[in-house]
Design an enzyme around this catalytic site. Structure first.
Site, PDB file in Angstrom:
ATOM      1  N   ARG A 233       7.639   6.499  88.663  1.00 12.10           N
ATOM      2  CA  ARG A 233       8.721   6.003  88.136  1.00 12.10           C
ATOM      3  C   ARG A 233       9.519   6.931  87.353  1.00 12.10           C
ATOM      4  O   ARG A 233       9.301   7.948  87.047  1.00 12.10           O
ATOM      5  CB  ARG A 233       8.206   4.813  87.127  1.00 12.10           C
ATOM      6  CG  ARG A 233       7.409   3.734  87.626  1.00 12.10           C
ATOM      7  CD  ARG A 233       8.367   2.779  88.374  1.00 12.10           C
ATOM      8  NE  ARG A 233       7.838   1.612  88.788  1.00 12.10           N
ATOM      9  CZ  ARG A 233       7.180   1.611  90.112  1.00 12.10           C
ATOM     10  NH1 ARG A 233       7.344   2.516  91.056  1.00 12.10           N
ATOM     11  NH2 ARG A 233       6.626   0.261  90.535  1.00 12.10           N
ATOM     12  N   GLU A 262      18.261   2.728  89.842  1.00  7.40           N
ATOM     13  CA  GLU A 262      18.312   2.563  91.164  1.00  7.40           C
ATOM     14  C   GLU A 262      18.876   1.275  91.758  1.00  7.40           C
ATOM     15  O   GLU A 262      18.556   0.476  91.208  1.00  7.40           O
ATOM     16  CB  GLU A 262      16.727   2.583  91.686  1.00  7.40           C
ATOM     17  CG  GLU A 262      16.205   3.852  91.237  1.00  7.40           C
ATOM     18  CD  GLU A 262      14.574   3.838  91.809  1.00  7.40           C
ATOM     19  OE1 GLU A 262      13.783   4.891  91.664  1.00  7.40           O
ATOM     20  OE2 GLU A 262      14.006   2.811  92.036  1.00  7.40           O
ATOM     21  N   HIS A 283      13.761   6.591  97.002  1.00  5.54           N
ATOM     22  CA  HIS A 283      12.778   5.548  96.638  1.00  5.54           C
ATOM     23  C   HIS A 283      12.111   5.074  97.872  1.00  5.54           C
ATOM     24  O   HIS A 283      11.997   3.856  98.174  1.00  5.54           O
ATOM     25  CB  HIS A 283      12.908   4.449  95.857  1.00  5.54           C
ATOM     26  CG  HIS A 283      11.977   3.758  94.956  1.00  5.54           C
ATOM     27  ND1 HIS A 283      12.117   3.358  93.745  1.00  5.54           N
ATOM     28  CD2 HIS A 283      10.689   3.411  95.131  1.00  5.54           C
ATOM     29  CE1 HIS A 283      10.851   2.614  93.180  1.00  5.54           C
ATOM     30  NE2 HIS A 283      10.088   2.898  94.249  1.00  5.54           N
TER      31      HIS A 283
END
Length: 316
Positions: A233, A262, A283
């Protein structure tokens, strides 16, 4: 009985087999994406709601009278008001372990690329440096081997253990951090892991205790050649501190797959173009075709078994 998937395109790009999902329930509506102002209308008559990242708060739960099951198409459930779901007898489930091979592969892809300076050498070739060289190879950037090096793992759940297994196969020595004050057999204090590791990889959830865990002080403890990998994270790492540490040569490199925001629509310190030996990916560590198919099939199985009175992967 209506079922909706609020953000189907967050897991599918027309490359997944949706057979199991449609077999799990007869009336599906698959929305590519759902904006905040659309959620209430889309779940109002649904008994089953699947969401990857679309938030479902107390207001939405309390004003969806038919809602019985929320399936989070991910492991983290911080986008759901779990207390409100519990109070309103709404079952919440998630999906675990679906992306382990994909994440492990990505962690080592970043580590290998940093150790071998792949982006730098690719850039040199693209810029014509090899073509102009008087030698058969370029040696502009130092390349290091991971074999024989120490890998520090912070977070030793499903993913941390899988990374450790792969690291051993590559000839690395593995040390595992003990985070907090609770003694754990075979684990050593975090500060010691930071000090002795040649590469460090994070596999922790983002909590109040882990926010900015890797900060200015942590970077001061690390080797100047150390590599940092974060596919967990974004908020676990102080991003400005990481950018500064790389610019000042206080660590050797970093591979980052997650950011605090994000997508990073407001910018991010790690997106500056002048940071050396930094790789940022959007990601995607979890996102192999195989992992996304496992994720979708797992959601389908949860829905199918829920119809028979069985609850699997229950969060509450």
């Amino acid at each position: 009985m209506k079922a909706v998937f609020l953000d189907f395109k967050s897991v599918d790009r027309d490359d997944l087999d949706v057979t199991a999902l449609h077999q799990s329930h007869s009336d599906w509506t698959l929305h590519d994406e759902t904006f905040h102002n659309e959620t209430a209308e889309r779940i109002n008559r649904a008994e089953i709601v699947v969401t990857n990242k679309v938030p479902i708060n107390r207001y939405l739960i309390e004003n969806s009278p038919h809602l019985k099951l929320i399936c989070v198409a991910a492991t983290g459930t911080n986008n759901i008001d779990l207390q409100a779901a519990k109070e309103n007898d709404v079952t919440v489930t998630n999906v675990t372990a679906y992306g382990t091979p994909s994440v492990v592969q990505h962690v080592f892809a970043l580590m290998f690329a940093l150790a071998t300076r792949l982006p730098d050498y690719t850039r040199l070739v693209a810029g014509g440096a090899w073509q102009k060289s008087r030698q058969f190879c370029l040696l502009d950037y130092p390349i290091s081997e991971l074999a024989g090096k120490t890998l520090g793992i912070i977070g030793y759940g499903e993913l941390g253990r899988a990374v450790a297994q792969a690291a051993t196969a590559f000839g690395m020595k593995v040390v595992v951090a003990r985070h907090g004050n609770t003694p754990m057999q075979g684990r050593i204090p975090l500060d010691e892991v930071l000090a002795i590791s040649d590469a460090i990889t994070l596999h922790l959830p983002l909590t109040r205790e882990t926010k900015n865990l890797i900060d200015v002080r942590a970077f001061s403890l690390m080797k100047s050649t150390a590599l940092l990998i974060n596919a967990a994270r974004g908020g676990i790492v102080d991003e400005q501190a990481l950018a500064d540490a790389l610019r000042e040569g206080r660590i050797g490199g970093a591979g980052v797959d997650v950011l605090t925001q994000e997508p990073p629509v407001d910018g991010n310190p790690l997106l500056a173009p002048d940071i050396p030996n930094l790789i940022v990916t959007p990601h995607i560590a979890w996102a192999s075709l195989e992992a996304r198919q496992r994720l979708l099939d797992d959601v389908a199985r949860t829905v199918a078994e829920w119809h028979t009175g069985q609850i699997r992967n229950q969060v509450i």
